[in-house]
Design an enzyme around this catalytic site. Structure first.
Site, PDB file in Angstrom:
ATOM      1  CG  ASP A 331      10.834 -35.170   4.974  1.00 36.63           C
ATOM      2  OD1 ASP A 331      10.709 -35.375   6.199  1.00 36.63           O
ATOM      3  OD2 ASP A 331      11.897 -34.766   4.459  1.00 36.63           O
ATOM      4  CB  CYS A 357      12.985 -35.056  11.860  1.00 33.39           C
ATOM      5  SG  CYS A 357      11.752 -33.743  12.026  1.00 33.39           S
TER       6      CYS A 357
END
Length: 400
Positions: A331, A357
């Site tokens: 991540d 993201c």
């Protein structure tokens, strides 16, 4: 008269003159643009709705409150699809998981002194004008209730003509607040800040990098394990979004008994996964791993968790270091993880759960894994940043 032909990935409308990019418009609408740049909607879209927040026209915190939820969901899925298509990828796009209104549990406010006291709020779009947002529909009720405390802190922490930043995180026993200011922290100010924290029921108050008050640990719950993150540490924007991402990560790695969690932070994925697997958590910030380790040691019925402080941009885990793991979770920040993805592609790790993201860097890194022989059958989109241009994705990569 101009017609809006499409929206950019930032939510600006491309007008039929081929030059204008206009805010708060929708495809198919006919608009007039005045000399001062004011946009008047002549023919509204069927997807246009009344903004749920009365601050929408002045505040720069949201970009898409003028569109219905179905339109925004499709627009965000299209952003992801186009990023993937640019790399020649076309996996199935699952239905988007959107966090509800008033669910943002962490936000960065600005504070400024006024003639009557102080104001805390968000800036107008592209401006240094500060907007009061007492009825914000983005943040949780708990964060909105912090505004009087933030104004009182601004009176103490801000110079007459300056501005301060206030990062506020919701915690079970009171808000966790980090102040960024140029003002000197004096002994008298410490006393005043302690009294203010007690009066407003804050759990922790940090002045720049220096903790000033700790009344209660500002704990966060990661899969039933309590962790006290460092001040201002990264946290998923909403609890709904965190659980949506975690659910998919667990779906991807159900049989893994040894997992490496890359860019592990304070344990968002590490600690829930440790209920059934041994986990190596790797992160560049020592304070976040210290918090993770303390949480693990205080947890119950967790498998072994080890931690390693490491800059994964400059020194990614190499294939020989990855050979013992059944699955990897990664991540990275918005820049992606090009170097670490390259070594994962050369490793023998059979399953990778990648969270991102940034759809553009996600697509770049996904392409590297697919070219190395991984299958990416689907992508799950998660919208934690409601009414904004931001979107997150998570996908499974399995060796074919």
């Amino acid at each position: 008269m101009l017609t809006i032909e499409s929206l950019t990935h930032l939510g600006l409308g491309r007008a039929s003159d081929g030059q204008s990019l206009l805010p708060r418009v929708l495809p198919g609408e006919e608009v007039d643009v005045a000399q001062d740049g004011t946009v008047r909607i002549v023919t509204p879209s069927a997807d246009r709705v009344a903004a749920p927040c009365r601050h929408f026209k002045s505040c720069g915190g949201c970009a898409m409150q003028h569109a219905n939820d179905a339109f925004v969901a499709d627009w965000k899925l299209d952003i992801v699809a186009k990023a993937l298509q640019a790399r020649g990828l076309s996996p199935e796009l699952r239905e988007i998981a959107t966090s509800p209104a008033q669910s943002r549990r962490r936000a960065k406010f600005s504070g400024r002194r006024t003639k009557k006291g102080a104001m805390a709020g968000f800036h107008a779009k592209g401006s240094d004008t500060l907007i009061a947002i007492p009825d914000c529909q983005l943040v949780t009720h708990e964060l909105a209730a912090c505004l009087p405390a933030l104004e009182a802190l601004t009176v103490l922490a801000c110079s007459r003509k300056g501005e301060i930043d206030l990062i506020v995180t919701e915690a079970p026993l009171g808000p966790d607040i980090l102040i960024s200011t140029d003002k000197e922290l004096t002994p008298q100010l410490r006393v005043e800040l302690a009294a203010l924290a007690n009066h407003h029921g804050l759990s922790r108050l940090v002045w720049n990098d220096e903790p000033v008050v700790m009344i209660n640990p500002p704990e966060q719950d990661f899969g039933g394990t309590k962790v006290t993150p460092p001040p201002g540490a990264f946290l998923q924007a909403t609890k709904h979004g965190e659980l949506a991402l975690l659910s998919v990560v667990e779906e991807i790695t159900p049989k893994a008994s040894r997992v490496v969690d890359l860019f592990a932070g304070c344990g968002t994925f590490t600690l829930p996964l440790a209920k059934r697997a041994e986990v190596l958590a790797v992160e560049g910030e020592a304070g976040m791993l210290d918090a993770l380790d303390r949480g693990w040691r205080g947890g119950h019925e967790l498998r072994k968790v080890t931690t390693e402080v490491r800059d994964l941009f400059r020194r990614p885990l190499e294939p020989d270091e990855l050979r013992h793991y059944d699955a990897a979770v990664i991540d990275p920040p918005r820049a992606g993880a090009e170097a670490q993805i390259e070594t994962l592609a050369r490793s023998d790790v059979p399953v990778i759960a990648m969270v991102s993201c940034n759809p553009v860097t996600f697509a770049r890194d996904a392409k590297s894994l697919v070219d190395a022989g991984f299958a990416m059958p689907w992508v799950q989109t998660v919208d934690q940043f409601r009414w904004s241009a931001h979107v997150e994705v998570v996908a499974a990569f399995t060796r074919t």
